[in-house]
Design a protein around this motif. Sequence first.
Motif, PDB file in Angstrom:
ATOM      1  N   CYS A  82       4.470   5.632   5.850  1.00  0.00           N
ATOM      2  CA  CYS A  82       3.056   5.290   5.907  1.00  0.00           C
ATOM      3  C   CYS A  82       2.676   5.182   7.371  1.00  0.00           C
ATOM      4  CB  CYS A  82       2.789   3.979   5.180  1.00  0.00           C
ATOM      5  SG  CYS A  82       1.040   3.511   5.133  1.00  0.00           S
ATOM      6  N   LYS A  85       2.424   1.898  -2.032  1.00  0.00           N
ATOM      7  CA  LYS A  85       1.555   2.430  -0.977  1.00  0.00           C
ATOM      8  C   LYS A  85       0.272   3.035  -1.545  1.00  0.00           C
ATOM      9  CE  LYS A  85       2.599   6.356   0.880  1.00  0.00           C
ATOM     10  NZ  LYS A  85       3.159   7.485   1.653  1.00  0.00           N
ATOM     11  N   GLY A  86      -0.871   2.577  -1.009  1.00  0.00           N
ATOM     12  CA  GLY A  86      -2.160   3.082  -1.452  1.00  0.00           C
ATOM     13  C   GLY A  86      -2.714   2.413  -2.687  1.00  0.00           C
ATOM     14  N   ILE A  87      -1.977   1.447  -3.238  1.00  0.00           N
ATOM     15  CA  ILE A  87      -2.403   0.731  -4.441  1.00  0.00           C
ATOM     16  C   ILE A  87      -2.531  -0.748  -4.108  1.00  0.00           C
ATOM     17  CG2 ILE A  87      -1.791   0.111  -6.810  1.00  0.00           C
ATOM     18  CD1 ILE A  87      -0.159   2.707  -6.925  1.00  0.00           C
ATOM     19  N   GLN A 122      -4.081  -3.761   4.548  1.00  0.00           N
ATOM     20  CA  GLN A 122      -5.508  -3.974   4.325  1.00  0.00           C
ATOM     21  C   GLN A 122      -5.735  -5.085   3.300  1.00  0.00           C
ATOM     22  OE1 GLN A 122      -7.571  -0.272   3.533  1.00  0.00           O
ATOM     23  NE2 GLN A 122      -6.026   0.886   4.639  1.00  0.00           N
ATOM     24  N   MET A 128      -3.180  -4.139   0.292  1.00  0.00           N
ATOM     25  CA  MET A 128      -2.796  -2.753   0.092  1.00  0.00           C
ATOM     26  C   MET A 128      -2.266  -2.204   1.400  1.00  0.00           C
ATOM     27  SD  MET A 128      -5.151   0.467  -1.173  1.00  0.00           S
ATOM     28  CE  MET A 128      -6.112   0.519   0.353  1.00  0.00           C
ATOM     29  N   GLY A 154      -1.905   0.956   3.765  1.00  0.00           N
ATOM     30  CA  GLY A 154      -2.512   2.263   3.985  1.00  0.00           C
ATOM     31  C   GLY A 154      -2.720   2.473   5.462  1.00  0.00           C
ATOM     32  N   ASP A 155      -2.724   3.737   5.888  1.00  0.00           N
ATOM     33  CA  ASP A 155      -2.841   4.011   7.318  1.00  0.00           C
ATOM     34  C   ASP A 155      -4.281   4.341   7.743  1.00  0.00           C
ATOM     35  OD1 ASP A 155      -3.014   6.422   6.090  1.00  0.00           O
ATOM     36  OD2 ASP A 155      -1.339   7.369   7.132  1.00  0.00           O
ATOM     37  N   GLY A 156      -5.235   3.999   6.890  1.00  0.00           N
ATOM     38  CA  GLY A 156      -6.644   4.182   7.250  1.00  0.00           C
ATOM     39  C   GLY A 156      -7.193   2.934   7.897  1.00  0.00           C
ATOM     40  N   SER A 194      -9.023  -0.636   8.413  1.00  0.00           N
ATOM     41  CA  SER A 194      -9.089  -1.830   7.568  1.00  0.00           C
ATOM     42  C   SER A 194     -10.536  -2.269   7.416  1.00  0.00           C
ATOM     43  CB  SER A 194      -8.269  -2.946   8.192  1.00  0.00           C
ATOM     44  OG  SER A 194      -8.737  -3.240   9.490  1.00  0.00           O
TER      45      SER A 194
END
Length: 221
Positions: free
Chosen positions: A129, A165-167, A207, A215, A217-219, A221
């Motif tokens: 991630c 990851k992502g959830i 996040q 969660m 995630g690499d986007g 926050s």
Amino acid sequence: MRILLVEDDPDLGPAIARALRHEHCAVDLIADGVDAGHLGDTEHYDAAVLDLGLPGKDGVTVLREWRAAGRVLPVLVLTARDAWSDKVAGFKAGADDFLTKPFRIEELTMRLRALVRRSAGHAATRIECGPLAFETQTGQFELDGLPLRLTALEWRVLSALMLAKGIVIERLDLLERVYEGDTDTDSNSLEVIVGRLRKKIGARLIQTVRGRGYMLGDGPS
């Protein structure tokens, strides 16, 4: 990972529990089939290690009742029996894997990690991630290619987030994966652990989903 360990041997059970805790797992050790059945029905576990020869209720019956009730947690069955018929009974009851005594603790640990990884939907042993990577078979985290040092509680939180990851993981669900059943926890303990992790891996990776939980995630926050 939080593991339900069901083993009535007074030496083997505590030895397995110590080894799993050394690998940062939270472990609830139970020696009775009736109690094991109840915990498997009411608590959240990432996997169970289940002996077949138990007082109160045998392991095959416990497992069959879990599956009949829709419990999908991965189950690694332990047995001193080496007869093929016993393994068939275990698999028919819903076992995911089998380990015959005596065995090496290292093999049990690796089999458990593989069961938990596959149950989370990951085929590859390495999960990434952004700059963070998790080698599931060794339990090692890396950040930008370098080993990441974590406390046991930090490891439990981050491994749960990485496997999902992502959830979004609900806050209560995450708490149940971190602490053993007889542990008293402060209401802010999870936030403290997440705060420490953010300092180690960067604030943007974990996040907060308001009103729900966390969660990975690499986007933004």
